[in-house]
Design a protein around this motif. Structure first.
Motif, PDB file in Angstrom:
ATOM      1  N   GLU A   4       0.445  17.502  -2.675  1.00 16.37           N
ATOM      2  CA  GLU A   4       0.168  17.022  -0.558  1.00 16.37           C
ATOM      3  C   GLU A   4       0.451  15.840  -0.394  1.00 16.37           C
ATOM      4  N   ILE A   5       1.415  15.823   0.918  1.00 19.53           N
ATOM      5  CA  ILE A   5       2.482  15.231   1.271  1.00 19.53           C
ATOM      6  C   ILE A   5       1.373  13.882   2.076  1.00 19.53           C
ATOM      7  N   VAL A   6       1.982  12.774   1.562  1.00 14.87           N
ATOM      8  CA  VAL A   6       1.058  11.337   2.500  1.00 14.87           C
ATOM      9  C   VAL A   6       2.267  10.080   2.405  1.00 14.87           C
ATOM     10  N   ILE A   7       1.705   9.385   4.117  1.00 16.15           N
ATOM     11  CA  ILE A   7       2.794   9.149   4.739  1.00 16.15           C
ATOM     12  C   ILE A   7       2.622   8.199   5.801  1.00 16.15           C
ATOM     13  N   GLY A   8       3.243   6.439   5.749  1.00 14.05           N
ATOM     14  CA  GLY A   8       2.545   6.076   6.592  1.00 14.05           C
ATOM     15  C   GLY A   8       4.429   5.846   6.904  1.00 14.05           C
ATOM     16  N   LEU A   9       3.966   5.374   8.038  1.00 17.05           N
ATOM     17  CA  LEU A   9       5.177   4.429   8.651  1.00 17.05           C
ATOM     18  C   LEU A   9       5.248   3.010   9.335  1.00 17.05           C
ATOM     19  N   GLU A  10       5.529   2.282   8.737  1.00 12.59           N
ATOM     20  CA  GLU A  10       6.066   0.565   9.751  1.00 12.59           C
ATOM     21  C   GLU A  10       7.034   0.525  10.625  1.00 12.59           C
ATOM     22  N   VAL A  11       6.949   0.447  11.883  1.00 13.38           N
ATOM     23  CA  VAL A  11       7.838   0.707  12.783  1.00 13.38           C
ATOM     24  C   VAL A  11       8.020  -0.597  13.340  1.00 13.38           C
ATOM     25  N   HIS A  12       9.721  -1.360  13.347  1.00 16.11           N
ATOM     26  CA  HIS A  12       9.765  -2.736  14.032  1.00 16.11           C
ATOM     27  C   HIS A  12       9.935  -2.456  15.760  1.00 16.11           C
ATOM     28  N   CYS A  13       9.894  -2.649  16.281  1.00 22.06           N
ATOM     29  CA  CYS A  13      10.089  -2.803  17.868  1.00 22.06           C
ATOM     30  C   CYS A  13      10.544  -4.258  18.186  1.00 22.06           C
ATOM     31  N   GLN A  14      12.101  -3.885  18.683  1.00 25.10           N
ATOM     32  CA  GLN A  14      12.817  -5.144  19.351  1.00 25.10           C
ATOM     33  C   GLN A  14      12.046  -5.404  20.523  1.00 25.10           C
ATOM     34  N   LEU A  15      11.638  -6.462  21.163  1.00 22.36           N
ATOM     35  CA  LEU A  15      11.266  -6.795  21.971  1.00 22.36           C
ATOM     36  C   LEU A  15      12.141  -6.732  23.135  1.00 22.36           C
ATOM     37  N   ASP A 195      10.407   1.522   8.894  1.00 23.47           N
ATOM     38  CA  ASP A 195       9.567   1.949   6.849  1.00 23.47           C
ATOM     39  C   ASP A 195       9.315   2.926   7.055  1.00 23.47           C
ATOM     40  N   ALA A 196       9.137   3.889   6.140  1.00 23.31           N
ATOM     41  CA  ALA A 196       8.159   4.811   5.314  1.00 23.31           C
ATOM     42  C   ALA A 196       7.859   4.922   3.761  1.00 23.31           C
ATOM     43  N   ASN A 197       6.670   5.381   3.672  1.00 22.87           N
ATOM     44  CA  ASN A 197       5.270   4.379   2.681  1.00 22.87           C
ATOM     45  C   ASN A 197       5.360   6.055   2.333  1.00 22.87           C
ATOM     46  N   ILE A 198       5.962   6.629   1.131  1.00 23.56           N
ATOM     47  CA  ILE A 198       5.826   8.419   0.876  1.00 23.56           C
ATOM     48  C   ILE A 198       4.618   8.339  -0.720  1.00 23.56           C
ATOM     49  N   SER A 199       3.665   9.112  -0.245  1.00 19.92           N
ATOM     50  CA  SER A 199       4.030   9.084  -2.096  1.00 19.92           C
ATOM     51  C   SER A 199       3.493  10.779  -1.788  1.00 19.92           C
ATOM     52  N   LEU A 200       2.899  10.986  -2.886  1.00 18.36           N
ATOM     53  CA  LEU A 200       2.664  12.888  -3.396  1.00 18.36           C
ATOM     54  C   LEU A 200       0.956  12.585  -3.754  1.00 18.36           C
ATOM     55  N   ARG A 201       0.360  12.822  -4.046  1.00 19.50           N
ATOM     56  CA  ARG A 201      -1.140  13.804  -4.926  1.00 19.50           C
ATOM     57  C   ARG A 201      -1.415  15.254  -4.589  1.00 19.50           C
ATOM     58  N   THR A 210       1.032   7.201  -6.625  1.00 13.07           N
ATOM     59  CA  THR A 210       1.786   5.798  -5.517  1.00 13.07           C
ATOM     60  C   THR A 210       3.265   5.940  -5.167  1.00 13.07           C
ATOM     61  N   ARG A 211       3.804   5.026  -4.180  1.00 15.07           N
ATOM     62  CA  ARG A 211       4.492   5.498  -2.715  1.00 15.07           C
ATOM     63  C   ARG A 211       5.314   4.414  -3.522  1.00 15.07           C
ATOM     64  N   ALA A 212       6.290   4.976  -2.440  1.00 18.08           N
ATOM     65  CA  ALA A 212       7.989   4.425  -2.793  1.00 18.08           C
ATOM     66  C   ALA A 212       7.786   4.214  -1.040  1.00 18.08           C
ATOM     67  N   GLU A 213       8.749   2.889  -0.732  1.00 18.75           N
ATOM     68  CA  GLU A 213       8.728   2.970   0.657  1.00 18.75           C
ATOM     69  C   GLU A 213      10.363   2.982   0.533  1.00 18.75           C
ATOM     70  N   LEU A 214      10.765   3.562   1.671  1.00 17.80           N
ATOM     71  CA  LEU A 214      12.204   3.776   1.957  1.00 17.80           C
ATOM     72  C   LEU A 214      12.360   3.349   3.392  1.00 17.80           C
ATOM     73  N   ASN A 222      17.573  11.193  10.309  1.00 21.29           N
ATOM     74  CA  ASN A 222      18.069  10.702   8.592  1.00 21.29           C
ATOM     75  C   ASN A 222      16.497  10.475   8.743  1.00 21.29           C
ATOM     76  N   VAL A 223      15.517  10.090   9.906  1.00 23.48           N
ATOM     77  CA  VAL A 223      13.825   9.781   9.144  1.00 23.48           C
ATOM     78  C   VAL A 223      14.119  11.585   7.878  1.00 23.48           C
ATOM     79  N   GLN A 224      13.789  12.145   8.807  1.00 16.46           N
ATOM     80  CA  GLN A 224      13.410  13.886   8.080  1.00 16.46           C
ATOM     81  C   GLN A 224      14.003  14.241   7.291  1.00 16.46           C
ATOM     82  N   ARG A 225      15.280  13.315   7.340  1.00 14.67           N
ATOM     83  CA  ARG A 225      15.879  13.749   5.152  1.00 14.67           C
ATOM     84  C   ARG A 225      15.628  12.918   5.079  1.00 14.67           C
ATOM     85  N   ALA A 226      15.487  11.879   4.712  1.00 17.98           N
ATOM     86  CA  ALA A 226      15.550  11.179   4.008  1.00 17.98           C
ATOM     87  C   ALA A 226      14.208  10.893   3.358  1.00 17.98           C
ATOM     88  N   ILE A 227      12.732  11.390   4.027  1.00 17.09           N
ATOM     89  CA  ILE A 227      11.583  11.850   3.830  1.00 17.09           C
ATOM     90  C   ILE A 227      11.080  12.703   2.782  1.00 17.09           C
TER      91      ILE A 227
END
Lengths: 477, 491
Positions: A4-15, A195-201, A210-214, A222-227
């Motif tokens: 199972e692929i587990v993904i969490g995203l951290e998004v920075h928005c310049q205001l 930034d994407a946090n990705i782990s598999l279980r 254990t996750r890796a941060e991209l 590129n988000v799609q390709r990188a994940i």
């Protein structure tokens, strides 16, 4: 093995504030290096930060639009680390008490709706930019124009299960912040970054792997390709009996691979603590309520409503609502000319063609909704043909004085709909082309177009085409 | 009497009456600096040219009958951590030895606006870290009462200058006692206002939640006049409080009959020099005789104050001093190879030992895994200490105590024993943790001729009451305004 692929995203928005988060310097992009700077944003000894109220407003907007709880007493904290683009040696951010928590965003994937949790949204300042000139070896410069520009970071729960879901979430989030007017959503220029946090279980395993941060993915593609690359990389490791290492990895667009940037051991200890130079951010119920009242209709709801209200295809609605101003334009026209499908077609075909050619946005469009509605009415009334309509539209786009009714009148473009006049003309043309009439009547039906063309030619395209068709049919069968 | 020996109050009146000019006063002070500052070493840099120009402008202003303030034309010195546009602001550190700010601190701008004459910048412990001014990377300032002794610190230069009459008054900063302790060592008045009363904008930060700028003067009236000029809300400092500034000077003479004065028993504990205790106890009874009511009170968490302070102050300092990295301004090691090496060498060579010690302590207290045990716990204890004060202030108007357990100590006596140095602030630190206003007023001399200070502490933003009690005490005791005899002077 299947994971199972587990993904969490951290998004920075310049205001999109006019001034920086803790000083009065301009946020304008593209000024000469260090022009937008002062003692506060360059970290001069003794300078102190003062919070820009607009930043809080924008953060609350983003929080309310993603169903977050707004924390009435959030706290700024210092994130301590050394880097030359960080003038104070710490970044002012939020840590234990962010301004927004516990929200969610519904996304559409494969015709189903999925709810993605939003852990938190916090406010922080951006860092400056290092410049490494190629011709000066061993010398680097720092540009602090971007230092202290306001950001919000939106952190999701690890709720996404595929790269498609991640991209759908990212697109939905971008739509929202752009609709809210808090961020321009530009991924290439870095004002919307992820930034994407990705782990598999293993399927059914209760705990996360254990996750890796991209980092460094500057487009949806590129988000799609990188994940996808990362998922395969981890799958290979796990299938081979290895262990995924917790690390931060950088996506390399050109090579289509990611590379380790730093491992867990090299991870910073940021030594967060509340910033003693800033008071807790007090946002009372009245403030939240006033922001809530000012929220625009959000993209997902707007789409649903437009589909329901105007009965036009979802594909058209997606195009029309990609930009809030475009959707507003569409609705403004429909209000004056109640044929939604026709309005949609004119906007998507004619208007967007001109805007794209000019590389300009709908907000700069020289044709007002009133103007377009008027033009469509002229066509609908039969006063001009669709073809002439396009010609008038083109003129309206480039003219300063662009009332279509006046244009049609002044240039004599009105459609010829006088049945007697047209009948006389048709008689003349039929009489003058005796041979072609014969050929036509012997079965060369294509020649019908020739007769229409002749009428149009004589009337400079102004003859009412339906009437011409009818009269010709009556005359030559 | 020489003009440099006059109080701010007296000079103000004489300037207003046209008896003297600012130029005369300023020349007198610079003459005094030339005569004794080689011995006292209070100044890091003087600005005679600038000062004379400001004096002329002040005289011109009075000649034209323009609006003046109590500091118009008065020569004042500044602790060298207050940013002065174009004038070096070194924090007595190698790190900032050549740093000239591009802006004025708010207090400096207010002084300039008010027509003050800025004499120069005064020595201090490096980045205000110390209690003797021995941590200055530039020079050692001497105590004018005994040249073999320290002036106290960290505002040692600010205090020695007032005691030696090389400035009419000065500004210092107080993070854990850095104005009050040296004021008590040098026999002058030193005041720490309530946290938030005076803008910190442009004050080079040591510990942001504790630092406060305050006046160092010959008399309480002078402190009231100077505070009146620098106090008040500043939109550039989010922690400055938007409350009206009272007429401190005008309120000094109001009666103190019936005022309740608490005497905290924990401030008279072990380690208190008997001569200091006797002088302060006498001061208490003098206040009682003038109609104030004395009460014994308790501040039970006093014992934890020093430990709490050295966790919080160092934690904040470790972050505040991160900006000195060799990138933007100040010192940069020239033998560095690459970025990391530049950071390491710049900070290793640019900071002195005490600064490095505190950065390391503070970094440790904030580190992952230790934060809860140290930083968070210290914040909780800070709350308890504040509550102690809240409780006694429910019944008392002010508290009275010694400033420092001992009079001034000799050079070198405590430099190798940081802990004993830290303990010299044991009676001043709780006030900073609670953010209260407090003042050190001269309260006599030891048999060896060393000044002793009496500390008065008031409720938050009760500067008016604080100064009023201090003024009445000063009138009763008569210890203010005494001058040391410096070598070469006629006795």
């Amino acid at each position: 093995m299947d994971y199972e692929i587990v993904i969490g995203l951290e998004v920075h928005c310049q205001l999109l504030t006019e001034t920086k988060i803790f000083c009065g310097c301009s946020t304008h992009f593209g000024n000469p290096p260090n022009q937008n700077s002062c003692p506060v944003c360059t970290g001069m000894p003794g300078a102190l930060p003062v919070l820009n109220r607009k930043v809080v407003d924008f953060a609350v907007r983003a929080g309310l639009a993603t169903a977050c709880e707004i924390i009435p007493n959030s706290v700024f904290a210092r994130k301590n680390y050394f880097y030359p683009d960080l003038p104070k040696g710490y970044q002012i951010s939020q840590f234990e008490l962010p301004i927004c928590v516990d929200g969610y965003l519904d996304i559409e994937v494969e015709e189903a709706t999925k709810r993605i949790g939003i852990t938190r949204i916090h406010m922080e300042e951006d860092a400056g930019k290092l410049v490494h000139p190629e011709h000066e070896h061993g010398v680097s410069y720092v540009d602090y124009n971007r230092a202290c520009v306001p950001l919000i970071e939106i952190v999701s729960e690890p709720d996404m299960r595929s790269s498609a879901e991640a991209v759908a979430y990212l697109k939905a989030l971008r739509d929202i912040v752009v609709y809210l007017g808090v961020c321009d959503g530009n991924m290439e220029e870095g004002s919307f970054r992820c930034d994407a946090n990705i782990s598999l279980r293993r399927w059914g395993a209760p705990e996360l792997g254990t996750r890796a941060e991209l980092k460094n993915m500057n487009s949806f593609r590129n988000v799609q390709r990188a994940i996808e690359y990362e998922v395969e990389r981890q799958r290979d490791i796990l299938d081979g009996g290895g262990l995924v290492v917790q690390e931060t990895r950088l996506w390399n667009v050109d090579r289509g691979i990611s590379m380790s940037m730093r491992g867990k051991e090299e991870a910073h200890d940021y030594r967060y603590f509340p910033d003693p130079d800033l008071l807790p951010v007090v946002v009372d119920e009245a403030w939240v309520e006033s922001v809530r009242q000012s929220l625009p209709e959000l993209p997902a709801l707007k789409r649903q409503r437009i589909v329901a209200d105007y009965a036009i295809p979802i594909a058209d609605v997606e195009v029309l609502t990609a930009d809030r101003a475009m959707a507003d334009y569409f609705e403004a026209v429909v209000k004056l000319f109640a044929q939604p499908k026709a309005v949609a077609n004119w906007i998507m075909v004619e208007l967007m063609k001109f805007l794209n050619e000019d590389k300009t946005s709908i907000t700069q469009c020289p044709i007002t909704p009133q103007g377009l509605a008027e033009l469509l009415s002229l066509i609908d009334e039969g006063a001009i043909s669709g073809k002439i309509g396009k010609q008038v539209f083109s003129q309206m786009y480039s003219a300063a004085d662009n009332d279509p009714r006046q244009m049609v009148e002044a240039q004599g473009l009105a459609q010829m709909s006088d049945a007697g006049e047209l009948a006389t003309l048709v008689d003349e043309i039929v009489a003058a082309n005796d041979d072609k009439v014969k050929e036509y009547q012997q079965g060369k039906v294509k020649l019908f177009g020739f007769f229409v063309g002749q009428v149009m030619k004589q009337t400079k395209g102004q003859a009412n085409p339906q009437m011409v068709n009818q009269l010709l049919k009556e005359k030559i069968g | 009497m020489e003009l440099y020996n006059c109080s701010l109050e007296e000079l103000w009146q004489r300037l207003e009456q046209g008896e003297v000019s600012s130029l005369e006063v300023t020349r007198s002070v610079f003459g005094r600096i030339a005569a004794v500052d080689d011995t006292i070493a209070a100044y890091l840099e003087t600005d005679e040219k600038g000062a004379l120009a400001q004096a002329e402008a002040a005289d011109e202003c009075r000649r034209k009958g323009e609006k003046t303030t109590p500091v118009t034309g008065i020569p004042l010195g500044l602790k060298d951590l207050l940013s002065t546009k174009g004038l070096k602001t070194t924090c007595a550190s190698r790190m900032l030895a050549d740093y000239r700010p591009e802006y004025d601190a708010t207090v400096v701008a207010r002084l300039r606006e008010a027509g003050a004459v800025i004499t120069g910048k005064l020595n201090m412990d490096e980045f205000a870290m110390g209690s003797s001014t021995e941590n200055s990377a530039i020079k050692a300032t001497r105590n004018p009462w005994d040249l073999k002794r320290v002036p106290g610190g960290s505002s040692g230069g600010s205090v020695a200058a007032v005691a030696a009459a090389t400035a009419i008054a000065t500004l210092g900063s107080d993070t854990g006692g850095s104005i009050r302790q040296p004021a008590s060592f040098c026999g002058v008045v030193g005041m720490k206002p309530t946290y938030g009363r005076v803008s910190r904008y442009g004050l080079v930060a040591f510990a942001s939640s504790l630092d406060q700028i305050g006046p160092v003067t010959l008399t309480v009236a002078d402190a009231a006049l100077l505070l009146g000029v620098i106090a008040g809300h500043d939109k550039r400092d989010s922690t400055s409080v938007d409350l009206p500034v009272a007429d401190y000077y005008g309120a000094l003479k109001k009666d103190i009959k019936g005022l309740k004065i608490g005497v905290p028993k924990e401030y008279f504990g072990a380690g208190l020099d008997p001569e200091v205790e006797a002088a302060v106890r006498l001061g208490c009874s003098q206040l009682a005789a003038s109609g104030a009511q004395l009460d014994d009170v308790s501040l039970p968490h006093t014992d934890y104050a020093v430990a709490t302070y050295y966790l919080l102050a160092t934690a904040e300092a470790s972050s505040n001093l991160a900006r000195y990295d060799g990138v933007k301004y100040g010192f940069r090691a020239d033998d560095a190879d690459g970025l990391l090496d530049m950071y390491r060498k710049t900070r290793a060579q640019g900071f002195g030992d005490e600064v490095k010690r505190r950065i390391m302590l503070g970094t440790y207290a904030l580190s992952s895994g230790y934060y809860d045990a140290y930083y968070r716990k210290a914040q909780q204890v800070r709350t308890l200490i504040t509550r102690d004060f809240d409780k006694v202030f429910a019944d008392c108007d002010v508290l009275v105590s010694p400033v420092c357990p001992t009079p001034a100590f000799a050079f070198g006596e405590k430099v190798d024993d940081p802990l004993s140095m830290y303990l010299s602030d044991i009676l001043t630190i709780p006030v900073n943790l609670a953010g209260l206003p407090a003042i050190s007023v001269p309260c006599g001399f030891t048999k060896a001729g060393l000044p002793i200070g009496l500390q008065i502490i008031a409720k938050p933003f009760a500067e008016e009451t604080l100064l009023r009690v201090a003024w009445h005490y000063e009138q009763l005791a008569g210890w203010s305004g005494h001058r040391p005899t410096l070598a070469g002077e006629a006795v």
